[in-house]
Write an enzyme that holds these catalytic residues in place. Structure first.
Site, mmCIF file in Angstrom:
data_model
loop_
_atom_site.group_PDB
_atom_site.id
_atom_site.type_symbol
_atom_site.label_atom_id
_atom_site.label_comp_id
_atom_site.label_asym_id
_atom_site.label_seq_id
_atom_site.Cartn_x
_atom_site.Cartn_y
_atom_site.Cartn_z
ATOM 1 N N ASP A 23 0.847 -1.190 0.000
ATOM 2 C CA ASP A 23 0.000 0.000 0.000
ATOM 3 C C ASP A 23 0.885 1.244 0.000
ATOM 4 O O ASP A 23 1.691 1.430 0.913
ATOM 5 C CB ASP A 23 -0.895 -0.040 1.254
ATOM 6 C CG ASP A 23 -1.751 1.212 1.382
ATOM 7 O OD1 ASP A 23 -1.900 1.942 0.372
ATOM 8 O OD2 ASP A 23 -2.265 1.454 2.488
ATOM 9 N N ASN B 52 -0.480 4.515 -0.397
ATOM 10 C CA ASN B 52 -1.139 5.759 0.035
ATOM 11 C C ASN B 52 -1.831 5.657 1.391
ATOM 12 O O ASN B 52 -2.565 6.556 1.788
ATOM 13 C CB ASN B 52 -2.144 6.238 -1.034
ATOM 14 C CG ASN B 52 -3.338 5.305 -1.165
ATOM 15 O OD1 ASN B 52 -3.381 4.254 -0.501
ATOM 16 N ND2 ASN B 52 -4.303 5.665 -1.980
ATOM 17 N N ASP C 76 -4.252 3.747 2.525
ATOM 18 C CA ASP C 76 -5.692 3.462 2.687
ATOM 19 C C ASP C 76 -5.954 1.988 3.028
ATOM 20 O O ASP C 76 -7.104 1.557 3.096
ATOM 21 C CB ASP C 76 -6.485 3.880 1.436
ATOM 22 C CG ASP C 76 -6.143 3.011 0.226
ATOM 23 O OD1 ASP C 76 -5.232 2.155 0.323
ATOM 24 O OD2 ASP C 76 -6.794 3.199 -0.826
ATOM 25 N N ASP D 216 -1.543 -0.999 -3.821
ATOM 26 C CA ASP D 216 -1.805 -0.154 -4.989
ATOM 27 C C ASP D 216 -0.547 0.017 -5.846
ATOM 28 O O ASP D 216 0.527 -0.498 -5.506
ATOM 29 C CB ASP D 216 -2.358 1.215 -4.550
ATOM 30 C CG ASP D 216 -1.442 1.886 -3.541
ATOM 31 O OD1 ASP D 216 -0.208 1.727 -3.646
ATOM 32 O OD2 ASP D 216 -1.952 2.564 -2.618
ATOM 33 N N ASP E 167 -3.547 -9.351 -16.795
ATOM 34 C CA ASP E 167 -4.479 -10.469 -16.754
ATOM 35 C C ASP E 167 -5.617 -10.138 -17.717
ATOM 36 O O ASP E 167 -6.197 -9.051 -17.648
ATOM 37 C CB ASP E 167 -5.033 -10.627 -15.332
ATOM 38 C CG ASP E 167 -5.103 -12.072 -14.908
ATOM 39 O OD1 ASP E 167 -5.693 -12.857 -15.663
ATOM 40 O OD2 ASP E 167 -4.580 -12.411 -13.834
ATOM 41 N N ASP F 203 -6.969 -15.621 -18.375
ATOM 42 C CA ASP F 203 -7.741 -16.286 -17.324
ATOM 43 C C ASP F 203 -8.699 -17.338 -17.911
ATOM 44 O O ASP F 203 -9.470 -17.020 -18.825
ATOM 45 C CB ASP F 203 -8.551 -15.205 -16.592
ATOM 46 C CG ASP F 203 -9.225 -15.719 -15.347
ATOM 47 O OD1 ASP F 203 -8.531 -16.041 -14.386
ATOM 48 O OD2 ASP F 203 -10.465 -15.807 -15.344
ATOM 49 N N GLU G 279 -4.183 -19.819 -18.945
ATOM 50 C CA GLU G 279 -4.542 -20.677 -17.814
ATOM 51 C C GLU G 279 -5.354 -21.851 -18.353
ATOM 52 O O GLU G 279 -6.338 -21.647 -19.069
ATOM 53 C CB GLU G 279 -5.366 -19.899 -16.791
ATOM 54 C CG GLU G 279 -5.559 -20.706 -15.536
ATOM 55 C CD GLU G 279 -6.545 -20.092 -14.547
ATOM 56 O OE1 GLU G 279 -6.454 -20.391 -13.363
ATOM 57 O OE2 GLU G 279 -7.419 -19.326 -14.986
ATOM 58 N N HIS H 99 -2.004 -16.924 -6.739
ATOM 59 C CA HIS H 99 -3.032 -16.420 -5.822
ATOM 60 C C HIS H 99 -4.190 -17.394 -5.620
ATOM 61 O O HIS H 99 -5.109 -17.096 -4.881
ATOM 62 C CB HIS H 99 -3.568 -15.106 -6.389
ATOM 63 C CG HIS H 99 -4.238 -15.305 -7.716
ATOM 64 N ND1 HIS H 99 -3.536 -15.702 -8.848
ATOM 65 C CD2 HIS H 99 -5.518 -15.226 -8.100
ATOM 66 C CE1 HIS H 99 -4.381 -15.839 -9.850
ATOM 67 N NE2 HIS H 99 -5.587 -15.557 -9.420
ATOM 68 N N ASP H 100 -4.162 -18.539 -6.313
ATOM 69 C CA ASP H 100 -5.290 -19.473 -6.247
ATOM 70 C C ASP H 100 -5.023 -20.695 -5.373
ATOM 71 O O ASP H 100 -5.895 -21.566 -5.280
ATOM 72 C CB ASP H 100 -5.652 -19.961 -7.656
ATOM 73 C CG ASP H 100 -6.419 -18.916 -8.434
ATOM 74 O OD1 ASP H 100 -7.067 -18.059 -7.803
ATOM 75 O OD2 ASP H 100 -6.380 -18.946 -9.679
HETATM 76 C C1 NOJ Z 1 -8.821 -18.047 -12.393
HETATM 77 C C2 NOJ Z 1 -8.228 -16.991 -11.525
HETATM 78 O O1 NOJ Z 1 -6.872 -17.242 -11.312
HETATM 79 C C3 NOJ Z 1 -9.034 -16.964 -10.255
HETATM 80 O O2 NOJ Z 1 -8.452 -16.177 -9.255
HETATM 81 C C4 NOJ Z 1 -10.420 -16.490 -10.604
HETATM 82 O O3 NOJ Z 1 -11.217 -16.524 -9.442
HETATM 83 C C5 NOJ Z 1 -11.063 -17.374 -11.682
HETATM 84 N N1 NOJ Z 1 -10.163 -17.665 -12.750
HETATM 85 C C6 NOJ Z 1 -12.268 -16.703 -12.257
HETATM 86 O O4 NOJ Z 1 -11.892 -15.580 -13.001
#
Ligand code: NOJ
Length: 555
Positions: free
Chosen positions: A22, A24, A26, A30, A99, A200, A254, A327-328
């Site tokens: 972050d 700023n 908040d 960012d 993305d 994605d 992906e 992140h998944d």
């Molecule tokens: C794959 C992405 O990596 C994930 O984070 C997202 O929730 C789903 N696709 C839907 O967009």
């Protein structure tokens, strides 16, 4: 898609913007924060950045529900901040990929708002169906996030398809107008100077004609009808011919449930590839059955099979994308490594994949061995998929078991803010963080690891540095040894100038090292090790060693 294939020499860093830094105050990560940290990313040896979505979004799926493809969200600093970061990255010799989320949009997107009112030309931009005569849903497909894949729209008096959250409506890619919209999006960012896209769930964009009921799959119904659908290749080729082939850019798709053989249909460089690389999921499935929520004991053999099948399967034809985290999925040190042997296992995991053939990606925080987050209360979870899982799956189990399921399965385990230092909120923000900070930030953080020559962070730097110096890592052949071992992963890379042997122990005990016959360690140079020395005949817990024969010939 270009002939220079610059992505083959890069190491990418993935930024999940909300939790990176972050700038700023908040409480939300960012682009000001990213700008501050460009030199840090560069210092790792990374020369590419993948941004998870930065676009305006209601945030139901943390940005993967886009309401405007042509802007950057105010919460991240808007377009001006993005251009500054883009220029800053380019000045440092780093590429930037965005993305591209075009399987679906947010239900707040203007296209959806017009489509539900049947305003032309948007009427058929989404997949609308009337209710069946008996009032039932148009088919029996499941959403991957919450319940059935159909939601009723009061305005249009029809159902729309959503393979993810209810607020993520699937676009109708069979409509040529929608494909033209996608191309406009692509050109907009490429013209601005962006270097490519991570696409994605792009393998979902073509659904089987007639959207038939699925009587085959017991769960995730419909998967076989929307993954790798009939027109996928055709649409990807259209995007390539009309857009990508006119730019010096890369595409990374992906691709859930894909084999190397199937991947080659899209990325075979000896044919007419429609994509550059694919994100496979098999290396994420060594401790679960298809989804992180169905946890199983970690199996090194499963992981090795995944690594080797992709290394061998694409050899001479396609290029691998290499990753351990994103992140998944929950954090890798908590899954395939050990929180007890934190530093050793985090480094070993780095060595296990950074010397493979392909383009490595490092997810924010992975480079310091950030580990899973163990909240005491399920209400602390933010992720839409996690919440639905908690409320609907295994509800008869004890509260402890249900919570543990989230610890092992939830994406939120990897979404806590990056731990920059030992100060309040881990130095992520001077305000109130939008999400919980992992309690272990005083022990695991960037600032303390910067000071420690033998930290996980500095191990990543060394490994990436070596990777860039060794021609055999870029071009060499791959061989695996001791395939049956459930404790050791051993592989070599070799070209005409040099060869390396990578030895990784996935055991929390000492293990006997049996060096493959062809390798005389006496003649080798030890170029990387996660212990102070490697004179012990046995491998210590989570030990990793990399030996080199031949000259350290630069690429
Ligand atoms: C794959 C992405 O990596 C994930 O984070 C997202 O929730 C789903 N696709 C839907 O967009």
């Amino acid at each position: 898609m270009n002939s220079s294939q610059w992505y083959k020499d890069k190491v990418f860093y993935q930024i999940w913007p909300r939790s990176f830094k972050d700038g700023n105050g908040d409480g939300m990560g960012d682009l000001l924060g990213v700008y501050e940290k460009l030199d840090y990313i560069k210092s790792l040896g990374c020369d590419g950045i993948w941004f998870s979505p930065l676009y305006p979004s209601p945030g139901v799926d943390c940005g993967y529900d886009i309401s405007d493809y042509f802007d950057i969200a105010d919460e991240f600093g808007g377009m001006e901040a993005f251009k500054r970061v883009l220029d800053g990255a380019h000045e440092r010799g780093m590429k930037v990929i965005m993305d591209l989320v075009v399987n679906h949009t947010s239900d707040q997107h203007e296209w959806f708002q017009k489509s539900r009112q049947r305003i032309e030309p948007y009427t058929d931009y989404y997949i609308w169906r009337p209710a069946k005569a008996d009032g039932k849903l148009p088919n029996n497909w499941d959403s991957l996030f919450e319940g059935k894949a159909w939601a009723w729209d009061e305005v249009r008096q029809e159902y729309y398809l959503h393979l993810f959250a209810v607020q993520q409506a699937d676009l109708n890619m069979d409509n040529p107008l929608v494909r033209e919209e996608v191309k406009k999006v692509l050109r907009f960012w490429l013209d601005m100077g962006v270097d490519g896209f991570r696409e994605d769930v792009i393998t979902f964009i073509s659904k089987k004609e007639g959207l038939p009921d699925d009587y085959i799959m017991p769960a995730a119904k419909g998967f076989g009808y929307f993954n790798h659908g009939p027109h996928l290749h055709e649409y990807l080729k259209e995007f390539k011919d009309d857009v990508f082939s006119h730019y010096d850019c890369m595409t990374l798709a992906e691709a859930p449930m894909i084999s190397p053989k199937k991947a080659l249909k899209y990325i075979d460089e000896t044919a007419d590839p429609v994509l550059d690389m694919m994100i496979q999921f098999s290396t994420q499935e060594a401790d679960c059955l298809f989804t992180d929520f169905v946890h199983t004991p970690f199996s090194l053999r499963k992981l090795k099979r995944a690594f080797s099948s992709w290394q061998k399967g694409l050899e001479g034809k396609g290029w691998n994308m290499l990753y351990m985290e994103n992140h998944d999925h929950p954090r890798i040190v908590s899954r395939y490594g050990s929180e007890k042997f934190h530093s050793e296992s985090a480094k070993m995991l780095a060595a296990s994949y950074l010397f493979l053939k392909g383009t490595p990606f490092i997810y924010q925080g992975q480079e310091i061995g950030m580990s899973n987050w163990y909240p005491k209360d399920p209400s602390m979870y933010e992720d839409v998929q996690t919440r639905w899982q908690y409320e609907n799956v295994g509800v008869k189990k004890s509260p402890e078991k249900r919570l543990q399921r989230l610890w092992h399965g939830s994406r939120d385990s990897a979404r806590t803010p990056v731990q920059w230092d030992g100060s309040e909120n881990a130095g992520f923000t001077t305000g109130t963080p939008w999400f919980y900070v992992n309690e272990n930030y005083k022990e695991i953080n960037v600032a303390s690891q910067e000071k420690d020559e033998s930290s996980v962070l500095n191990f990543y730097r060394k490994a990436i540095g070596l990777r860039k110096e060794l021609s055999c890592v870029r071009y060499g052949n791959y061989e695996e040894y001791g395939k049956n071992s459930s404790k050791l992963y051993i592989y070599s890379r070799e070209d005409e100038k040099q060869k390396i042997l990578v030895i990784c122990s996935f055991s929390d005990k000492n293990e006997r090292l049996k060096v493959p016959k062809a390798f005389d360690l006496e003649k080798a140079e030890l170029i990387l090790c996660n212990y102070d020395s490697a004179d012990s005949p046995d491998l210590r817990p989570y030990e990793a060693r990399v030996y080199l024969w031949g000259k350290q010939a630069k690429i």
